[in-house]
Design a protein around this motif. Structure first.
Motif, PDB file in Angstrom:
ATOM      1  N   GLU A 188      37.850  46.035  27.179  1.00 26.43           N
ATOM      2  CA  GLU A 188      38.411  46.707  26.002  1.00 26.43           C
ATOM      3  C   GLU A 188      39.694  47.466  26.325  1.00 26.43           C
ATOM      4  OE1 GLU A 188      35.317  49.134  24.250  1.00 26.43           O
ATOM      5  OE2 GLU A 188      33.970  47.414  24.100  1.00 26.43           O
ATOM      6  N   GLU A 189      39.765  48.073  27.493  1.00 25.41           N
ATOM      7  CA  GLU A 189      40.915  48.914  27.874  1.00 25.41           C
ATOM      8  C   GLU A 189      42.026  48.121  28.559  1.00 25.41           C
ATOM      9  OE1 GLU A 189      37.144  51.308  27.765  1.00 25.41           O
ATOM     10  OE2 GLU A 189      37.708  49.453  28.774  1.00 25.41           O
ATOM     11  N   ARG A 190      42.046  46.799  28.428  1.00 27.62           N
ATOM     12  CA  ARG A 190      42.992  45.952  29.168  1.00 27.62           C
ATOM     13  C   ARG A 190      44.457  46.313  28.928  1.00 27.62           C
ATOM     14  NH1 ARG A 190      40.333  42.812  25.501  1.00 27.62           N
ATOM     15  NH2 ARG A 190      41.572  41.890  23.823  1.00 27.62           N
ATOM     16  N   ALA A 191      44.806  46.812  27.758  1.00 23.24           N
ATOM     17  CA  ALA A 191      46.197  47.184  27.485  1.00 23.24           C
ATOM     18  C   ALA A 191      46.644  48.378  28.331  1.00 23.24           C
ATOM     19  CB  ALA A 191      46.383  47.492  26.001  1.00 23.24           C
ATOM     20  N   GLN A 192      45.683  49.151  28.823  1.00 26.89           N
ATOM     21  CA  GLN A 192      45.980  50.327  29.645  1.00 26.89           C
ATOM     22  C   GLN A 192      45.948  50.010  31.138  1.00 26.89           C
ATOM     23  OE1 GLN A 192      43.021  53.233  28.502  1.00 26.89           O
ATOM     24  NE2 GLN A 192      43.184  52.568  26.379  1.00 26.89           N
ATOM     25  N   LEU A 193      45.800  48.735  31.500  1.00 26.65           N
ATOM     26  CA  LEU A 193      45.615  48.350  32.898  1.00 26.65           C
ATOM     27  C   LEU A 193      46.651  47.328  33.353  1.00 26.65           C
ATOM     28  CD1 LEU A 193      41.732  48.095  32.713  1.00 26.65           C
ATOM     29  CD2 LEU A 193      43.066  49.870  33.892  1.00 26.65           C
TER      30      LEU A 193
ATOM     31  N   ARG B 240      27.450  42.677  27.516  1.00 23.43           N
ATOM     32  CA  ARG B 240      28.317  43.858  27.574  1.00 23.43           C
ATOM     33  C   ARG B 240      28.204  44.453  28.958  1.00 23.43           C
ATOM     34  NH1 ARG B 240      30.581  45.042  23.175  1.00 23.43           N
ATOM     35  NH2 ARG B 240      31.106  47.153  23.748  1.00 23.43           N
ATOM     36  N   PHE B 241      29.243  45.167  29.379  1.00 25.28           N
ATOM     37  CA  PHE B 241      29.195  45.831  30.676  1.00 25.28           C
ATOM     38  C   PHE B 241      30.079  47.066  30.682  1.00 25.28           C
ATOM     39  CE2 PHE B 241      32.662  42.761  31.132  1.00 25.28           C
ATOM     40  CZ  PHE B 241      33.679  43.532  31.685  1.00 25.28           C
ATOM     41  N   THR B 242      29.809  47.944  31.634  1.00 25.12           N
ATOM     42  CA  THR B 242      30.681  49.072  31.943  1.00 25.12           C
ATOM     43  C   THR B 242      30.915  49.045  33.441  1.00 25.12           C
ATOM     44  OG1 THR B 242      28.818  50.597  32.202  1.00 25.12           O
ATOM     45  CG2 THR B 242      29.881  50.524  30.031  1.00 25.12           C
ATOM     46  N   ALA B 243      32.024  49.607  33.859  1.00 24.13           N
ATOM     47  CA  ALA B 243      32.333  49.672  35.287  1.00 24.13           C
ATOM     48  C   ALA B 243      33.278  50.827  35.547  1.00 24.13           C
ATOM     49  CB  ALA B 243      32.958  48.366  35.761  1.00 24.13           C
ATOM     50  N   LEU B 244      33.157  51.389  36.716  1.00 23.05           N
ATOM     51  CA  LEU B 244      34.083  52.410  37.183  1.00 23.05           C
ATOM     52  C   LEU B 244      35.066  51.707  38.105  1.00 23.05           C
ATOM     53  CD1 LEU B 244      34.724  55.423  37.087  1.00 23.05           C
ATOM     54  CD2 LEU B 244      33.224  55.711  39.071  1.00 23.05           C
ATOM     55  N   ILE B 245      36.351  51.750  37.752  1.00 27.96           N
ATOM     56  CA  ILE B 245      37.359  51.017  38.522  1.00 27.96           C
ATOM     57  C   ILE B 245      38.519  51.928  38.912  1.00 27.96           C
ATOM     58  CG2 ILE B 245      36.801  48.793  37.459  1.00 27.96           C
ATOM     59  CD1 ILE B 245      40.010  50.008  36.298  1.00 27.96           C
ATOM     60  N   ASP B 246      39.313  51.468  39.857  1.00 29.58           N
ATOM     61  CA  ASP B 246      40.562  52.123  40.237  1.00 29.58           C
ATOM     62  C   ASP B 246      41.691  51.316  39.603  1.00 29.58           C
ATOM     63  OD1 ASP B 246      42.870  53.090  41.392  1.00 29.58           O
ATOM     64  OD2 ASP B 246      42.195  52.819  43.457  1.00 29.58           O
ATOM     65  N   PRO B 247      42.404  51.866  38.606  1.00 30.28           N
ATOM     66  CA  PRO B 247      43.472  51.113  37.947  1.00 30.28           C
ATOM     67  C   PRO B 247      44.568  50.629  38.905  1.00 30.28           C
ATOM     68  CG  PRO B 247      42.948  53.086  36.700  1.00 30.28           C
ATOM     69  CD  PRO B 247      42.205  53.185  38.007  1.00 30.28           C
ATOM     70  N   ALA B 248      44.706  51.265  40.049  1.00 28.14           N
ATOM     71  CA  ALA B 248      45.701  50.840  41.035  1.00 28.14           C
ATOM     72  C   ALA B 248      45.320  49.516  41.685  1.00 28.14           C
ATOM     73  CB  ALA B 248      45.882  51.918  42.102  1.00 28.14           C
ATOM     74  N   GLN B 249      44.099  49.046  41.447  1.00 29.48           N
ATOM     75  CA  GLN B 249      43.627  47.799  42.046  1.00 29.48           C
ATOM     76  C   GLN B 249      43.709  46.596  41.094  1.00 29.48           C
ATOM     77  OE1 GLN B 249      42.944  47.553  45.325  1.00 29.48           O
ATOM     78  NE2 GLN B 249      43.680  49.660  45.281  1.00 29.48           N
ATOM     79  N   VAL B 250      44.311  46.767  39.932  1.00 31.61           N
ATOM     80  CA  VAL B 250      44.457  45.652  38.993  1.00 31.61           C
ATOM     81  C   VAL B 250      45.467  44.661  39.565  1.00 31.61           C
ATOM     82  CG1 VAL B 250      45.146  44.965  36.666  1.00 31.61           C
ATOM     83  CG2 VAL B 250      43.854  47.086  37.017  1.00 31.61           C
ATOM     84  N   SER B 251      45.090  43.392  39.568  1.00 30.72           N
ATOM     85  CA  SER B 251      45.929  42.343  40.142  1.00 30.72           C
ATOM     86  C   SER B 251      46.040  41.154  39.204  1.00 30.72           C
ATOM     87  CB  SER B 251      45.321  41.836  41.459  1.00 30.72           C
ATOM     88  OG  SER B 251      45.159  42.866  42.382  1.00 30.72           O
ATOM     89  N   VAL B 252      47.045  40.353  39.444  1.00 29.90           N
ATOM     90  CA  VAL B 252      47.168  39.040  38.829  1.00 29.90           C
ATOM     91  C   VAL B 252      46.988  38.045  39.966  1.00 29.90           C
ATOM     92  CG1 VAL B 252      48.733  37.392  37.749  1.00 29.90           C
ATOM     93  CG2 VAL B 252      48.666  39.746  36.950  1.00 29.90           C
ATOM     94  N   CYS B 253      46.064  37.104  39.782  1.00 28.42           N
ATOM     95  CA  CYS B 253      45.807  36.091  40.797  1.00 28.42           C
ATOM     96  C   CYS B 253      46.371  34.748  40.332  1.00 28.42           C
ATOM     97  CB  CYS B 253      44.317  35.952  41.076  1.00 28.42           C
ATOM     98  SG  CYS B 253      43.973  34.776  42.408  1.00 28.42           S
ATOM     99  N   HIS B 254      47.144  34.126  41.202  1.00 27.58           N
ATOM    100  CA  HIS B 254      47.767  32.840  40.903  1.00 27.58           C
ATOM    101  C   HIS B 254      47.089  31.682  41.638  1.00 27.58           C
ATOM    102  CE1 HIS B 254      51.271  34.609  38.873  1.00 27.58           C
ATOM    103  NE2 HIS B 254      51.272  35.516  39.815  1.00 27.58           N
TER     104      HIS B 254
ATOM    105  N   ILE C 198      35.586  51.599  32.381  1.00 24.81           N
ATOM    106  CA  ILE C 198      35.986  50.539  31.464  1.00 24.81           C
ATOM    107  C   ILE C 198      34.746  49.956  30.795  1.00 24.81           C
ATOM    108  CG2 ILE C 198      38.125  49.969  32.664  1.00 24.81           C
ATOM    109  CD1 ILE C 198      36.605  47.528  33.874  1.00 24.81           C
ATOM    110  N   HIS C 199      34.983  49.328  29.648  1.00 25.86           N
ATOM    111  CA  HIS C 199      33.927  48.705  28.852  1.00 25.86           C
ATOM    112  C   HIS C 199      34.343  47.276  28.584  1.00 25.86           C
ATOM    113  CE1 HIS C 199      34.064  53.006  28.024  1.00 25.86           C
ATOM    114  NE2 HIS C 199      32.748  52.931  27.924  1.00 25.86           N
ATOM    115  N   GLY C 200      33.398  46.357  28.697  1.00 21.04           N
ATOM    116  CA  GLY C 200      33.730  44.967  28.448  1.00 21.04           C
ATOM    117  C   GLY C 200      32.630  44.256  27.699  1.00 21.04           C
ATOM    118  N   ALA C 201      33.004  43.111  27.141  1.00 19.58           N
ATOM    119  CA  ALA C 201      32.043  42.288  26.414  1.00 19.58           C
ATOM    120  C   ALA C 201      32.591  40.876  26.315  1.00 19.58           C
ATOM    121  CB  ALA C 201      31.799  42.842  25.017  1.00 19.58           C
TER     122      ALA C 201
END
Length: 130
Positions: free
Chosen positions: A100-105, A13-27, A3-6
């Motif tokens: 940047e790829e948030r719509a895919q996560l 700016r940053f890049t990271a290697l992530i596991d999409p299965a670990q995307v969470s919503v925190c309340h 993923i790429h972020g800014a």
């Protein structure tokens, strides 16, 4: 997944290697206050799989558990970027809003649901662009 972020002003700016299965919503109430929203979407990345360019600013908060956590943001535009342990972090918790790829996560789980706003289940369908 890479993923790429800014931040909003592009100073950080940053890049990271992530596991999409670990995307969470925190309340949790800290995420609500620190994000200025009723919840925050997040994903973790190992510190070794995270690369950052630009100057950052850090606010260290103490959680109810007593654990100290750094909240990292852009010193120019104040975009929240990630959080991590205040000392010897092994991973970062990236704020999905600046990815940047948030719509895919899509989130795969919700955490701290006991703190969720009671009206979330009653939200109406989106009405389009404001």
């Amino acid at each position: 997944m890479l993923i790429h972020g800014a931040c909003h002003c592009q100073a950080v700016r940053f890049t990271a290697l992530i596991d999409p299965a670990q995307v969470s919503v925190c309340h949790c109430s800290d995420c609500q206050v620190l994000s200025g929203a009723p919840m925050r979407a997040i994903v973790s990345a190992a510190i070794a799989d995270f690369s950052l360019q630009g100057m950052i600013h850090t606010y260290t908060k103490t959680a109810q558990s007593g654990q100290r956590r750094d909240q990292v943001f852009c010193p120019v535009c104040a975009t929240p970027l990630y959080g991590c342990a205040a000392q010897n972090p092994e991973f970062v918790v990236i704020r999905l809003g600046c990815v940047e790829e948030r719509a895919q996560l899509p989130p795969q789980r919700q955490i701290w649901s006991a703190s969720a706003m009671p009206w979330l289940a009653d939200c109406v369908a989106p009405s389009g662009a404001a």
